[in-house]
Design a protein around this motif. Structure first.
Motif, PDB file in Angstrom:
ATOM      1  N   LEU A 177       0.835  -1.206   0.000  1.00 53.13           N
ATOM      2  CA  LEU A 177       0.000   0.000   0.000  1.00 53.13           C
ATOM      3  C   LEU A 177       0.872   1.260   0.000  1.00 53.13           C
ATOM      4  O   LEU A 177       0.588   2.221  -0.729  1.00 53.13           O
ATOM      5  CB  LEU A 177      -0.937  -0.002   1.212  1.00 53.13           C
ATOM      6  CG  LEU A 177      -1.894   1.168   1.353  1.00 53.13           C
ATOM      7  CD1 LEU A 177      -2.869   1.224   0.187  1.00 53.13           C
ATOM      8  CD2 LEU A 177      -2.654   1.052   2.664  1.00 53.13           C
ATOM      9  N   ILE A 178       1.947   1.236   0.774  1.00 52.31           N
ATOM     10  CA  ILE A 178       2.881   2.366   0.782  1.00 52.31           C
ATOM     11  C   ILE A 178       3.548   2.508  -0.587  1.00 52.31           C
ATOM     12  O   ILE A 178       3.668   3.612  -1.126  1.00 52.31           O
ATOM     13  CB  ILE A 178       3.935   2.194   1.894  1.00 52.31           C
ATOM     14  CG1 ILE A 178       3.276   2.278   3.269  1.00 52.31           C
ATOM     15  CG2 ILE A 178       5.058   3.221   1.760  1.00 52.31           C
ATOM     16  CD1 ILE A 178       4.149   1.813   4.414  1.00 52.31           C
ATOM     17  N   LEU A 179       3.966   1.382  -1.164  1.00 50.18           N
ATOM     18  CA  LEU A 179       4.569   1.414  -2.492  1.00 50.18           C
ATOM     19  C   LEU A 179       3.577   1.916  -3.538  1.00 50.18           C
ATOM     20  O   LEU A 179       3.959   2.640  -4.469  1.00 50.18           O
ATOM     21  CB  LEU A 179       5.093   0.027  -2.878  1.00 50.18           C
ATOM     22  CG  LEU A 179       6.291  -0.482  -2.076  1.00 50.18           C
ATOM     23  CD1 LEU A 179       6.578  -1.942  -2.411  1.00 50.18           C
ATOM     24  CD2 LEU A 179       7.512   0.387  -2.306  1.00 50.18           C
ATOM     25  N   GLU A 180       2.319   1.549  -3.394  1.00 50.88           N
ATOM     26  CA  GLU A 180       1.274   2.039  -4.306  1.00 50.88           C
ATOM     27  C   GLU A 180       1.155   3.552  -4.197  1.00 50.88           C
ATOM     28  O   GLU A 180       1.066   4.246  -5.205  1.00 50.88           O
ATOM     29  CB  GLU A 180      -0.061   1.365  -3.989  1.00 50.88           C
ATOM     30  CG  GLU A 180      -1.284   2.013  -4.596  1.00 50.88           C
ATOM     31  CD  GLU A 180      -1.339   1.972  -6.122  1.00 50.88           C
ATOM     32  OE1 GLU A 180      -2.161   2.729  -6.682  1.00 50.88           O
ATOM     33  OE2 GLU A 180      -0.579   1.231  -6.759  1.00 50.88           O
ATOM     34  N   LYS A 181       1.168   4.055  -2.985  1.00 49.34           N
ATOM     35  CA  LYS A 181       1.056   5.502  -2.771  1.00 49.34           C
ATOM     36  C   LYS A 181       2.248   6.241  -3.374  1.00 49.34           C
ATOM     37  O   LYS A 181       2.094   7.304  -3.975  1.00 49.34           O
ATOM     38  CB  LYS A 181       0.945   5.792  -1.268  1.00 49.34           C
ATOM     39  CG  LYS A 181       0.713   7.224  -0.925  1.00 49.34           C
ATOM     40  CD  LYS A 181      -0.671   7.675  -1.313  1.00 49.34           C
ATOM     41  CE  LYS A 181      -0.915   9.091  -0.816  1.00 49.34           C
ATOM     42  NZ  LYS A 181      -2.112   9.661  -1.369  1.00 49.34           N
ATOM     43  N   LEU A 182       3.434   5.644  -3.256  1.00 51.70           N
ATOM     44  CA  LEU A 182       4.651   6.292  -3.754  1.00 51.70           C
ATOM     45  C   LEU A 182       4.832   6.168  -5.261  1.00 51.70           C
ATOM     46  O   LEU A 182       5.288   7.108  -5.918  1.00 51.70           O
ATOM     47  CB  LEU A 182       5.882   5.702  -3.058  1.00 51.70           C
ATOM     48  CG  LEU A 182       6.035   6.009  -1.570  1.00 51.70           C
ATOM     49  CD1 LEU A 182       7.178   5.203  -0.982  1.00 51.70           C
ATOM     50  CD2 LEU A 182       6.251   7.501  -1.364  1.00 51.70           C
ATOM     51  N   PHE A 183       4.524   4.993  -5.818  1.00 53.82           N
ATOM     52  CA  PHE A 183       4.876   4.703  -7.206  1.00 53.82           C
ATOM     53  C   PHE A 183       3.696   4.354  -8.106  1.00 53.82           C
ATOM     54  O   PHE A 183       3.903   3.992  -9.264  1.00 53.82           O
ATOM     55  CB  PHE A 183       5.888   3.545  -7.256  1.00 53.82           C
ATOM     56  CG  PHE A 183       7.134   3.809  -6.464  1.00 53.82           C
ATOM     57  CD1 PHE A 183       8.024   4.794  -6.850  1.00 53.82           C
ATOM     58  CD2 PHE A 183       7.402   3.078  -5.321  1.00 53.82           C
ATOM     59  CE1 PHE A 183       9.179   5.036  -6.119  1.00 53.82           C
ATOM     60  CE2 PHE A 183       8.552   3.320  -4.580  1.00 53.82           C
ATOM     61  CZ  PHE A 183       9.443   4.298  -4.975  1.00 53.82           C
ATOM     62  N   SER A 184       2.483   4.423  -7.608  1.00 58.08           N
ATOM     63  CA  SER A 184       1.290   4.078  -8.395  1.00 58.08           C
ATOM     64  C   SER A 184       1.431   2.715  -9.054  1.00 58.08           C
ATOM     65  O   SER A 184       1.285   2.565 -10.267  1.00 58.08           O
ATOM     66  CB  SER A 184       1.002   5.153  -9.450  1.00 58.08           C
ATOM     67  OG  SER A 184       0.812   6.402  -8.849  1.00 58.08           O
ATOM     68  N   LEU A 185       1.716   1.707  -8.242  1.00 58.27           N
ATOM     69  CA  LEU A 185       1.928   0.347  -8.748  1.00 58.27           C
ATOM     70  C   LEU A 185       0.755  -0.170  -9.574  1.00 58.27           C
ATOM     71  O   LEU A 185       0.944  -0.925 -10.519  1.00 58.27           O
ATOM     72  CB  LEU A 185       2.172  -0.622  -7.585  1.00 58.27           C
ATOM     73  CG  LEU A 185       3.521  -0.572  -6.906  1.00 58.27           C
ATOM     74  CD1 LEU A 185       3.552  -1.558  -5.759  1.00 58.27           C
ATOM     75  CD2 LEU A 185       4.620  -0.874  -7.878  1.00 58.27           C
ATOM     76  N   SER A 186      -0.441   0.223  -9.186  1.00 59.08           N
ATOM     77  CA  SER A 186      -1.625  -0.312  -9.867  1.00 59.08           C
ATOM     78  C   SER A 186      -1.710   0.135 -11.327  1.00 59.08           C
ATOM     79  O   SER A 186      -2.492  -0.424 -12.094  1.00 59.08           O
ATOM     80  CB  SER A 186      -2.898   0.067  -9.114  1.00 59.08           C
ATOM     81  OG  SER A 186      -3.025   1.472  -9.057  1.00 59.08           O
ATOM     82  N   LYS A 187      -0.892   1.095 -11.733  1.00 54.79           N
ATOM     83  CA  LYS A 187      -0.867   1.495 -13.137  1.00 54.79           C
ATOM     84  C   LYS A 187      -0.127   0.482 -13.997  1.00 54.79           C
ATOM     85  O   LYS A 187      -0.251   0.497 -15.214  1.00 54.79           O
ATOM     86  CB  LYS A 187      -0.246   2.877 -13.288  1.00 54.79           C
ATOM     87  CG  LYS A 187      -1.132   3.977 -12.750  1.00 54.79           C
ATOM     88  CD  LYS A 187      -0.531   5.335 -12.981  1.00 54.79           C
ATOM     89  CE  LYS A 187      -1.462   6.411 -12.430  1.00 54.79           C
ATOM     90  NZ  LYS A 187      -0.876   7.738 -12.576  1.00 54.79           N
ATOM     91  N   SER A 188       0.643  -0.386 -13.370  1.00 54.32           N
ATOM     92  CA  SER A 188       1.325  -1.442 -14.106  1.00 54.32           C
ATOM     93  C   SER A 188       0.326  -2.553 -14.408  1.00 54.32           C
ATOM     94  O   SER A 188      -0.459  -2.944 -13.548  1.00 54.32           O
ATOM     95  CB  SER A 188       2.489  -2.001 -13.289  1.00 54.32           C
ATOM     96  OG  SER A 188       2.991  -3.181 -13.877  1.00 54.32           O
ATOM     97  N   ARG A 189       0.387  -3.089 -15.623  1.00 54.47           N
ATOM     98  CA  ARG A 189      -0.524  -4.189 -15.972  1.00 54.47           C
ATOM     99  C   ARG A 189      -0.218  -5.436 -15.157  1.00 54.47           C
ATOM    100  O   ARG A 189      -1.049  -6.329 -15.038  1.00 54.47           O
ATOM    101  CB  ARG A 189      -0.474  -4.487 -17.456  1.00 54.47           C
ATOM    102  CG  ARG A 189       0.869  -4.966 -17.947  1.00 54.47           C
ATOM    103  CD  ARG A 189       0.873  -5.206 -19.451  1.00 54.47           C
ATOM    104  NE  ARG A 189       2.179  -5.563 -19.918  1.00 54.47           N
ATOM    105  CZ  ARG A 189       2.699  -6.789 -19.835  1.00 54.47           C
ATOM    106  NH1 ARG A 189       1.996  -7.767 -19.321  1.00 54.47           N
ATOM    107  NH2 ARG A 189       3.913  -7.033 -20.275  1.00 54.47           N
ATOM    108  N   LEU A 190       0.964  -5.504 -14.550  1.00 49.69           N
ATOM    109  CA  LEU A 190       1.352  -6.662 -13.751  1.00 49.69           C
ATOM    110  C   LEU A 190       0.812  -6.605 -12.324  1.00 49.69           C
ATOM    111  O   LEU A 190       0.841  -7.599 -11.609  1.00 49.69           O
ATOM    112  CB  LEU A 190       2.879  -6.789 -13.711  1.00 49.69           C
ATOM    113  CG  LEU A 190       3.529  -7.089 -15.054  1.00 49.69           C
ATOM    114  CD1 LEU A 190       5.035  -6.923 -14.962  1.00 49.69           C
ATOM    115  CD2 LEU A 190       3.155  -8.482 -15.508  1.00 49.69           C
TER     116      LEU A 190
END
Length: 149
Positions: free
Chosen positions: A56-69
């Motif tokens: 969740l922290i990584l998502e907030k920092l790097f928008s992980l959910s934008k990756s198709r993976l």
């Protein structure tokens, strides 16, 4: 982001409840000794609650959910954790009930759960790499950073 938050919260609740179940089930059966039930609590809290809070922290920092993976990570990892925890509960209950004849299916299913967890972690790192270095980066083709220049 909400998906990660609610998943982490759910694993926290289920992790705490699994600890309560372990204590009450073994006490009710007057069981002492090792059982798989004793480690379900820590598996759910660590692999579910804590890992997903870090993601969740990584998502907030790097928008992980934008990756198709990211979707591959999320569903593969959660399937692996649920499968692993469920088979640990089944095996633990069998141990507490005195069933020492364990079918080969039990470790096989547990192994499948661990494989899914591992694959989920690989998807997480691939998604993180894509978000850190971008899809057009020479780092995204799998070259070690030292070789990619």
């Amino acid at each position: 982001m909400k998906k990660l938050f609610y998943s982490a919260f759910a694993y926290m609740v289920i992790g705490v409840l699994s600890g309560l179940f372990y204590r009450e089930f073994t006490k009710g059966k007057d069981f002492s000794g090792f059982t798989q039930l004793s480690v379900v609590h820590t598996h759910l809290l660590t692999l579910g609650f804590i890992v997903l809070l870090i993601v969740l922290i990584l998502e907030k920092l790097f928008s992980l959910s934008k990756s198709r993976l990211f979707g591959w990570f999320f569903w593969t990892y959660n399937a692996g954790l649920v499968l692993t925890a469920a088979i640990m509960v089944v095996h633990g209950m069998m141990q507490v009930n005195g069933n020492t004849d364990v079918s080969a299916a039990i470790p096989g299913i547990a192994g499948l759960g661990h494989i899914l967890l591992s694959a989920g972690m690989v998807f997480l790192f691939l998604a993180l790499r894509t978000r850190l270095f971008g899809p057009d980066s020479k780092h995204d083709v799998g070259l070690p950073v030292a070789l990619a220049g």
